[in-house]
Design a protein around this motif. Structure first.
Motif, mmCIF file in Angstrom:
data_model
loop_
_atom_site.group_PDB
_atom_site.id
_atom_site.type_symbol
_atom_site.label_atom_id
_atom_site.label_comp_id
_atom_site.label_asym_id
_atom_site.label_seq_id
_atom_site.Cartn_x
_atom_site.Cartn_y
_atom_site.Cartn_z
ATOM 1 N N ARG A 49 0.832 -1.213 0.000
ATOM 2 C CA ARG A 49 0.000 0.000 0.000
ATOM 3 C C ARG A 49 0.866 1.263 0.000
ATOM 4 O O ARG A 49 0.556 2.252 -0.657
ATOM 5 N N THR A 50 2.010 1.222 0.682
ATOM 6 C CA THR A 50 2.848 2.422 0.771
ATOM 7 C C THR A 50 4.098 2.319 -0.107
ATOM 8 O O THR A 50 4.923 3.232 -0.120
ATOM 9 N N ARG A 51 4.228 1.242 -0.854
ATOM 10 C CA ARG A 51 5.484 0.992 -1.578
ATOM 11 C C ARG A 51 5.820 2.109 -2.555
ATOM 12 O O ARG A 51 6.958 2.583 -2.602
ATOM 13 N N ALA A 52 4.855 2.536 -3.331
ATOM 14 C CA ALA A 52 5.120 3.582 -4.339
ATOM 15 C C ALA A 52 5.647 4.841 -3.663
ATOM 16 O O ALA A 52 6.658 5.416 -4.092
ATOM 17 N N ALA A 53 4.999 5.220 -2.555
ATOM 18 C CA ALA A 53 5.441 6.432 -1.839
ATOM 19 C C ALA A 53 6.807 6.196 -1.195
ATOM 20 O O ALA A 53 7.701 7.050 -1.277
ATOM 21 N N ASP A 54 6.986 4.996 -0.608
ATOM 22 C CA ASP A 54 8.249 4.697 0.078
ATOM 23 C C ASP A 54 9.434 4.701 -0.884
ATOM 24 O O ASP A 54 10.556 5.000 -0.499
ATOM 25 N N ARG A 55 9.170 4.382 -2.145
ATOM 26 C CA ARG A 55 10.278 4.259 -3.106
ATOM 27 C C ARG A 55 10.292 5.386 -4.143
ATOM 28 O O ARG A 55 11.081 5.355 -5.094
ATOM 29 N N ALA A 56 9.432 6.391 -3.927
ATOM 30 C CA ALA A 56 9.342 7.507 -4.896
ATOM 31 C C ALA A 56 10.687 8.216 -5.063
ATOM 32 O O ALA A 56 11.094 8.527 -6.185
ATOM 33 N N GLU A 57 11.390 8.412 -3.957
ATOM 34 C CA GLU A 57 12.658 9.145 -4.030
ATOM 35 C C GLU A 57 13.687 8.382 -4.861
ATOM 36 O O GLU A 57 14.343 8.964 -5.734
ATOM 37 N N ILE A 58 13.812 7.057 -4.650
ATOM 38 C CA ILE A 58 14.818 6.334 -5.432
ATOM 39 C C ILE A 58 14.377 6.199 -6.879
ATOM 40 O O ILE A 58 15.214 6.201 -7.789
ATOM 41 N N LYS A 59 13.073 6.127 -7.101
ATOM 42 C CA LYS A 59 12.550 6.077 -8.484
ATOM 43 C C LYS A 59 12.934 7.370 -9.196
ATOM 44 O O LYS A 59 13.402 7.344 -10.334
ATOM 45 N N ARG A 60 12.785 8.505 -8.513
ATOM 46 C CA ARG A 60 13.134 9.807 -9.079
ATOM 47 C C ARG A 60 14.636 9.883 -9.355
ATOM 48 O O ARG A 60 15.072 10.345 -10.406
ATOM 49 N N LEU A 61 15.429 9.360 -8.440
ATOM 50 C CA LEU A 61 16.887 9.446 -8.553
ATOM 51 C C LEU A 61 17.461 8.488 -9.598
ATOM 52 O O LEU A 61 18.368 8.836 -10.339
ATOM 53 N N SER A 62 16.914 7.272 -9.639
ATOM 54 C CA SER A 62 17.570 6.220 -10.432
ATOM 55 C C SER A 62 16.708 5.630 -11.537
ATOM 56 O O SER A 62 17.207 4.854 -12.370
ATOM 57 N N GLY A 63 15.373 5.972 -11.495
ATOM 58 C CA GLY A 63 14.493 5.401 -12.512
ATOM 59 C C GLY A 63 14.103 3.968 -12.203
ATOM 60 O O GLY A 63 13.391 3.326 -12.976
ATOM 61 N N THR A 64 14.566 3.450 -11.078
ATOM 62 C CA THR A 64 14.205 2.084 -10.689
ATOM 63 C C THR A 64 13.616 2.069 -9.281
ATOM 64 O O THR A 64 13.872 2.970 -8.483
ATOM 65 N N ASN A 65 12.854 1.007 -8.996
ATOM 66 C CA ASN A 65 12.271 0.833 -7.658
ATOM 67 C C ASN A 65 13.169 0.012 -6.764
ATOM 68 O O ASN A 65 12.818 -0.284 -5.625
ATOM 69 N N GLU A 66 14.316 -0.385 -7.288
ATOM 70 C CA GLU A 66 15.194 -1.292 -6.536
ATOM 71 C C GLU A 66 16.339 -0.557 -5.845
ATOM 72 O O GLU A 66 16.859 0.431 -6.360
ATOM 73 N N VAL A 67 16.723 -1.042 -4.685
ATOM 74 C CA VAL A 67 17.915 -0.592 -3.973
ATOM 75 C C VAL A 67 18.930 -1.747 -4.012
ATOM 76 O O VAL A 67 18.505 -2.874 -4.269
ATOM 77 N N PRO A 68 20.209 -1.499 -3.845
ATOM 78 C CA PRO A 68 20.823 -0.253 -3.430
ATOM 79 C C PRO A 68 20.957 0.765 -4.553
ATOM 80 O O PRO A 68 21.066 0.416 -5.727
ATOM 81 N N VAL A 69 20.940 2.019 -4.129
ATOM 82 C CA VAL A 69 21.195 3.164 -5.009
ATOM 83 C C VAL A 69 22.169 4.067 -4.273
ATOM 84 O O VAL A 69 21.955 4.372 -3.103
ATOM 85 N N LEU A 70 23.229 4.463 -4.946
ATOM 86 C CA LEU A 70 24.239 5.343 -4.344
ATOM 87 C C LEU A 70 24.158 6.722 -4.979
ATOM 88 O O LEU A 70 24.132 6.830 -6.212
#
Ligand SMILES: N[C@@H](CCC(=O)N[C@@H](CS)C(=O)NCC(=O)O)C(=O)O
Length: 95
Positions: A49-70
């Motif tokens: 339910r909160t995944r999209a919001a929880d991962r919005a920042e990394i999606k914006r930064l990297s274009g992916t929903n996956e971590v790790p992102v540096l």
């Protein structure tokens, strides 16, 4: 620099846990970094339910929903554990 990880941060064996692989590579290269853990996991239905919001920042930064992102201090973004490990190897903190 900021390392975005899952809730397990950089714990566990690097061979099995991508965020640990990235963290261990940065540690081995002598880098200091801030960890930002993101929520929302595809394997945990109650987090969907909160995944999209929880991962919005990394999606914006990297274009992916996956971590790790540096995210480097100059704003450059390196995503995927193998890419981060390669970057760390090629950019040791203390030449
Ligand atoms: N190939 C990627 C895989 C990364 C991966 O699976 N990361 C997990 C966390 S350890 C993740 O973000 N999974 C997406 C999810 O659970 O929604 C890498 O090695 O970086």
């Amino acid at each position: 620099m900021i390392l975005y990880t899952c809730g397990s941060k950089t714990s566990g064996p690097g061979a099995l846990h991508p965020c640990a692989k990235a963290g261990k590579a940065l540690d081995a290269a002598g880098h200091e970094y801030e960890i930002k853990a993101v929520g929302g996991y595809r394997m945990l239905p109650w987090t969907w339910r909160t995944r999209a919001a929880d991962r919005a920042e990394i999606k914006r930064l990297s274009g992916t929903n996956e971590v790790p992102v540096l995210v480097l201090d100059d704003g450059e973004v390196v995503s995927d554990s193998a890419e981060i490990a390669r970057w760390a190897k090629e950019h040791p903190a203390r030449p």
